[in-house]
Design an enzyme around this catalytic site. Structure first.
Site, PDB file in Angstrom:
ATOM      1  N   GLU A 191      45.165   9.761  34.167  1.00 39.04           N
ATOM      2  CA  GLU A 191      46.525   9.848  34.062  1.00 39.04           C
ATOM      3  C   GLU A 191      47.327   9.250  35.290  1.00 39.04           C
ATOM      4  O   GLU A 191      47.576   9.868  36.240  1.00 39.04           O
ATOM      5  CB  GLU A 191      47.119  11.581  33.659  1.00 39.04           C
ATOM      6  CG  GLU A 191      48.764  11.532  33.738  1.00 39.04           C
ATOM      7  CD  GLU A 191      49.363  10.802  32.495  1.00 39.04           C
ATOM      8  OE1 GLU A 191      49.645   9.606  32.586  1.00 39.04           O
ATOM      9  OE2 GLU A 191      49.293  11.294  31.264  1.00 39.04           O
ATOM     10  N   PHE A 202      51.600  14.386  34.025  1.00 34.63           N
ATOM     11  CA  PHE A 202      51.296  15.323  33.174  1.00 34.63           C
ATOM     12  C   PHE A 202      52.101  15.807  32.136  1.00 34.63           C
ATOM     13  O   PHE A 202      53.247  16.228  32.381  1.00 34.63           O
ATOM     14  CB  PHE A 202      50.552  16.657  33.740  1.00 34.63           C
ATOM     15  CG  PHE A 202      49.021  16.459  33.947  1.00 34.63           C
ATOM     16  CD1 PHE A 202      48.483  15.718  34.988  1.00 34.63           C
ATOM     17  CD2 PHE A 202      48.165  17.264  33.313  1.00 34.63           C
ATOM     18  CE1 PHE A 202      47.101  15.466  35.204  1.00 34.63           C
ATOM     19  CE2 PHE A 202      46.863  17.117  33.652  1.00 34.63           C
ATOM     20  CZ  PHE A 202      46.523  16.436  34.527  1.00 34.63           C
ATOM     21  N   GLY A 203      51.852  15.844  31.006  1.00 38.52           N
ATOM     22  CA  GLY A 203      52.732  16.219  29.924  1.00 38.52           C
ATOM     23  C   GLY A 203      53.107  15.053  28.968  1.00 38.52           C
ATOM     24  O   GLY A 203      53.895  15.404  27.788  1.00 38.52           O
ATOM     25  N   GLY A 204      53.056  13.878  29.419  1.00 39.46           N
ATOM     26  CA  GLY A 204      53.335  12.601  28.538  1.00 39.46           C
ATOM     27  C   GLY A 204      54.724  12.572  27.987  1.00 39.46           C
ATOM     28  O   GLY A 204      55.683  13.010  28.754  1.00 39.46           O
ATOM     29  N   THR A 205      55.026  11.950  27.148  1.00 36.65           N
ATOM     30  CA  THR A 205      56.574  11.446  26.867  1.00 36.65           C
ATOM     31  C   THR A 205      57.159  12.529  26.226  1.00 36.65           C
ATOM     32  O   THR A 205      58.210  12.920  26.788  1.00 36.65           O
ATOM     33  CB  THR A 205      56.397  10.401  25.526  1.00 36.65           C
ATOM     34  OG1 THR A 205      55.725   9.209  26.019  1.00 36.65           O
ATOM     35  CG2 THR A 205      57.799  10.211  25.163  1.00 36.65           C
ATOM     36  N   CYS A 206      56.601  13.585  25.587  1.00 33.12           N
ATOM     37  CA  CYS A 206      57.346  14.706  24.967  1.00 33.12           C
ATOM     38  C   CYS A 206      58.059  15.565  25.836  1.00 33.12           C
ATOM     39  O   CYS A 206      59.116  15.838  25.911  1.00 33.12           O
ATOM     40  CB  CYS A 206      56.261  15.509  23.949  1.00 33.12           C
ATOM     41  SG  CYS A 206      57.141  17.014  23.304  1.00 33.12           S
ATOM     42  N   HIS A 261      71.146  37.217   1.020  1.00 39.70           N
ATOM     43  CA  HIS A 261      72.512  36.985   0.755  1.00 39.70           C
ATOM     44  C   HIS A 261      73.235  37.550   2.115  1.00 39.70           C
ATOM     45  O   HIS A 261      72.979  38.970   2.293  1.00 39.70           O
ATOM     46  CB  HIS A 261      72.963  37.367  -0.623  1.00 39.70           C
ATOM     47  CG  HIS A 261      74.374  37.433  -0.635  1.00 39.70           C
ATOM     48  ND1 HIS A 261      74.995  36.213  -1.165  1.00 39.70           N
ATOM     49  CD2 HIS A 261      75.559  38.184  -0.505  1.00 39.70           C
ATOM     50  CE1 HIS A 261      76.313  36.287  -1.161  1.00 39.70           C
ATOM     51  NE2 HIS A 261      76.637  37.489  -0.905  1.00 39.70           N
TER      52      HIS A 261
END
Lengths: 451, 451
Positions: free
Chosen positions: B31, B35-39, B437
Site C-alpha cells: 500500500e 490504508f482504507g482506500g478511496t472509500c 402508518h
C-alpha cells in the site's frame, strides 16, 4: 324501520372498508362525528404533520454540532396549525358527499343498539343483515381530584389550540405524551412530564425505553414514579400536585395535557343492548376472523382490540370485507406481526418480542445490539445515542423482534418486519442481501451479522 | 526474493479481506498510499459526512415551508473539514500498525509486476503463491485544452481545501458531480454544472434523472449538452469555455472541480508484465469467481469492474477470501443485485433494471410510480417532488428494479433490495407484510399495491 344489507358504524377504518366489491349491497354508514376517525382528525396524520415540523425545528438547533450555525427565529404556531387542518378538515365533507353520491345512506347522528340487529340513530331505527362496528376509542379522562374543575386538553383538542403555551404539564408517559412533548417542546413550550411508571414508553423494549427516558430528560423535566394526587387552578394556569419517591412536588404550567390511555367507545354504543360481549377493558370480543358474539355483527379497530394502530385496523378492514363477502371462505389475520413506531425525536420503531417479554415468557433468544455510531452513516450524523436491537430464535434463526431508536427508525425497520412476517432467517437477510454503503441500513446489517 | 503465501495489493477492500481465517498464512500487504482506500480517505465516508452536514444546512432553509422560520448564520468550513478528517486520518496509522503487530509485512511503496507472480516494490522483489489485486481506481483527468495550465480539483482533493470558494465550476454530471454540487451549494458556494449529456445522473432511471435535473436546476446553474472546449486562468479564478446547443458560454468561477469518471489503477501496476488480461476500459478481466487470467491471481473492486460501489467490493472480498481458502469449493457472486444510492438532496436510491434499460433490452415489465405526496408522511413533509418507482415481471411478479428519489431514499429501498435478492413477489411484499402508518414506508407499499 329501514333495513340494510350492511350498516357500518364509524368512518375511520370503517369508511376505508367500503369499496367497489360492496357496490351491490344496500349500505348505510353511521357517523355522528367527522369522516376519517381518530387517525385523520385527531390522531396519526395531524400529529405527524406537527412532528415533522418539530423535527425541522430540532434539526435547526442540532445543526451546530455539525458546523452549521443556525437558529430558529420564530415558530409560527397558527400557520402550522392552519396548514395542518386546512388540509385535513375539508376531507370530511368530500368523503361524506362522495358516499351519498354513490348511493350510501349516511346517518350523522349517534347510533346505539336497542336490540341485537337493531340500531337507534337519532329518531330513526334501522336494521341490517350485517353490521360492522368500527367506532374506535377516545382518550381516558382519569379520576384525579380537581381535574373536573380546571381546563385541560387531551390529544383530541391539543392540536387545535390558538396559542403556543409557555409551559405544559403532561400527565402520562406513553407514546402520545412522548410525541406531544416533542412537538411542543420543539416549538418552545417548557414541558414537565409526570409518569407513573419508572420510565417513559414502558411498552417498548426496556433498553429503548431507558434510552428514550434519558434523552427526554435532557429536553424536558421528567418526573418518573410520579403519582398525580390533585389538580387545581393557579394564578397563571394550573397546578398539579404529584407524589414522587423523593417527596411531593407542585408542577405549575400554563396548560395541562392528559394522556393516560384510550378507552373503546363501546359505552356510547350500548353494546350490551346489542348483545355484544365485551372484555374487561370494554373492547368488543371477536374471534380471529373478527366475528363478534352476535351472528352477522363484526368488529374491528380500536373498539375491538388493543393495537390502537391504524395499519392494523386497515388490515382488519380488508379482512372483514373479505369475510363478509365470502362467508364460506372466512380468513383470519394469519400473522399478527404488529409493528409500530413512536414519532418522537429520536424516532422509535418496534416489531415483535421485547427482551423483557421474551424473558418473562421463558422464550429462548439470541440478541444483538448495534449503535448507529458503529456505521459510516452514524459517523456522518455524529450520532452517539441511537441503536438497533434484534432478537432471534436460536434454533430456526428467524427474527423474534426488532427495536430501533434513532433517526429514520420507522423506515429502517421495514426489512426486519418483512423478514419476520415472511419467515426469512437472519442469515438470509444478513448474508445474501446487500446493504448500500454507506447508508443508514448498514446498522441493521451489522446487528444481523452479529447474530 | 522474499516469498509469501499471500500478497494483497491495496488496502481498501483488500484490507477488509484479511481476517482470522487467513491467520495461518504468511501475508504481505502493498500500500503506497493510505490504508482504507478511496472509500475511507477520499470517497464514500468523508463525502457522506459532508453531505449530512449539507443536508442539515438545507434543512434549516427548508424549515420555513413548514412554519419554522430559521436561518443559517454561518457555515464553519474549516471546523467541518477538520471534524471529518480528524476522525478519518488517524485510522491509517492504527490500521497499518495493527497489521504489522499481527505479523503481516506491510510495504509502503508502490508495487509493480515485473513478471507473472513477481512484484517489484521499491527496491525489493517479492513473489507469492496467491496475489489479490485490489488497487482501485482514480479520477480521470480529461484531455481538455488548458486544463494542465490551471489549478483544479477532483474528488481526491476537493474535500480538503482550506476555504469555501465563492463559486465553483463543475465539469461532469454524474453522481460525484451531483454530490459535491449539493455539498458546496448548501454551504453557500455558487455552482455551475457543465454536463455533456442531456440530463444529470444519466445512469439513473430516466424519470429519476429528469426529476433530479429539474430540481438541481433550481439550486444551481445547470448547463446540459455542454461540451467543454477549453479552460484558462482568469483574473479571479478560472474560465471554462463550453459549447451548448444555444451557443458558447464562458463560465467563470473561483474553483474548478473535474468529475468525469474514474479509471482503474492498472497502468500503475504494469498489469501486462504480470500477465493480467485487461478489458477495453483497463479493468482486470476476471471470471465470476474473481479469478484473473493468471492462475493464483485474483482481482476485485474498482480495478476489476465498473460497480465502483464499496458494498459490492466488500461482497467480492468475502467471496475471494472464501475462494482462496477453499479452492475446491469456489463460489461466484450468485445474485448480482447491485443497489446503489446517490447522496444528493434529494437522495436517490436504485436497484436493478431502469425502465429505459428494460425497453432497450425488450424485457416485458409492469411499472408503478407513487409520489411521496400520496401518503400521510409525504403530506407531513409537504413533499411535492419525491417518488418511488417499481418495475416488476408480469409473469412471475418478482421485482425487476426499483428507483427512489426523495428523503430517506437509501433507507427506503432496502425492503425492495431484500425482496429482489430473495425472489419475493410483489404480492407477498405488498399484501402479506404490514407497513407502519403513517411512516414513509407507506409509499413503497402503495407503489407495490398498484402493481
Amino acid at each position: 324501520m329501514r333495513h340494510y344489507d350492511l350498516v357500518i358504524l364509524g368512518t375511520g377504518s370503517g369508511n376505508m372498508l367500503l369499496n367497489d366489491e360492496l357496490a351491490h349491497l344496500r349500505v348505510a354508514i353511521v357517523e355522528p362525528d367527522r369522516f376519517g376517525g381518530t387517525c385523520l382528525n385527531r390522531g396519526c396524520i395531524p400529529s405527524k404533520m406537527f412532528v415533522v415540523t418539530a423535527d425541522a425545528a430540532e434539526g435547526v438547533r442540532a445543526a451546530a454540532r455539525l458546523g452549521v450555525n443556525a437558529s430558529v427565529e420564530h415558530v409560527d404556531w397558527k400557520a402550522i396549525r392552519d396548514r395542518v387542518f386546512h388540509r385535513i378538515d375539508p376531507l370530511h365533507d368530500s368523503a361524506l358527499n362522495y358516499r351519498r353520491e354513490n348511493g350510501v345512506d349516511v346517518y350523522t347522528e349517534a347510533g346505539r343498539f336497542i336490540a341485537p340487529g337493531v340500531l337507534q340513530v337519532g329518531t330513526e331505527r334501522i336494521s341490517a343483515d350485517t353490521f360492522i362496528v368500527a367506532v374506535g376509542s377516545r382518550p381516558v379522562v382519569p379520576d384525579i381530584p380537581g381535574l373536573d374543575t380546571v381546563p385541560f386538553h387531551t390529544s383530541d383538542t391539543i392540536m387545535r389550540i390558538d396559542d403556543l403555551p409557555a409551559s405544559m404539564a403532561v400527565i402520562g408517559g406513553g407514546f402520545i405524551a412522548a410525541e406531544f412533548s416533542h412537538v411542543f417542546g420543539a416549538f418552545g413550550t417548557d414541558i414537565t412530564i409526570m409518569q407513573r411508571g419508572p420510565r417513559l414508553l414502558m411498552a417498548e423494549d426496556e433498553q429503548v425505553s431507558a434510552r428514550f427516558t434519558e434523552l427526554a430528560s435532557h429536553r424536558h423535566r421528567v418526573l418518573v414514579e410520579a403519582a398525580v394526587t390533585s389538580v387545581e387552578r393557579s394564578a397563571d394556569g394550573i397546578a398539579v400536585t404529584v407524589t414522587c419517591p423523593g417527596g411531593d412536588h407542585v408542577v405549575r404550567a400554563a396548560t395541562l395535557l392528559v394522556c393516560v390511555g384510550r378507552r373503546p367507545n363501546t359505552d356510547r354504543l350500548d353494546a350490551a343492548a346489542g348483545g355484544l360481549e365485551l372484555d374487561e377493558h370494554g373492547h368488543i370480543v371477536t374471534d380471529s376472523a373478527y366475528r363478534t358474539s352476535v351472528p352477522g355483527v363484526w368488529a374491528l379497530g380500536d373498539v375491538a382490540n388493543h393495537f390502537q394502530l391504524k395499519h392494523m385496523a386497515n388490515a382488519e378492514a380488508r379482512l372483514v370485507r373479505h369475510n363478509v363477502l365470502h362467508p364460506k371462505d372466512v380468513r383470519t389475520l394469519a400473522n399478527r406481526v404488529a409493528p409500530h413506531a413512536v414519532f418522537t425525536n429520536p424516532q422509535i420503531a418496534s416489531v415483535g418480542l421485547t427482551e423483557q417479554e421474551a424473558r418473562r415468557r421463558g422464550i429462548e433468544y439470541l440478541v444483538s445490539t448495534r449503535d448507529y455510531a458503529e456505521t459510516a452513516y452514524g459517523w456522518a450524523l455524529e450520532d452517539t445515542t441511537s441503536f438497533v436491537k434484534v432478537l432471534a430464535d436460536p434454533l430456526d434463526r428467524t427474527i423474534l423482534g426488532a427495536h430501533i431508536i434513532g433517526p429514520q427508525a420507522a423506515t429502517l425497520i421495514q426489512p426486519l418486519i418483512q423478514a419476520m412476517t415472511l419467515g426469512l432467517t437472519v442469515d438470509q437477510v444478513a448474508r445474501d442481501v446487500l446493504y448500500i454503503h454507506p447508508a443508514l441500513t448498514e446498522v441493521v446489517e451489522q446487528a444481523l451479522l452479529a447474530l
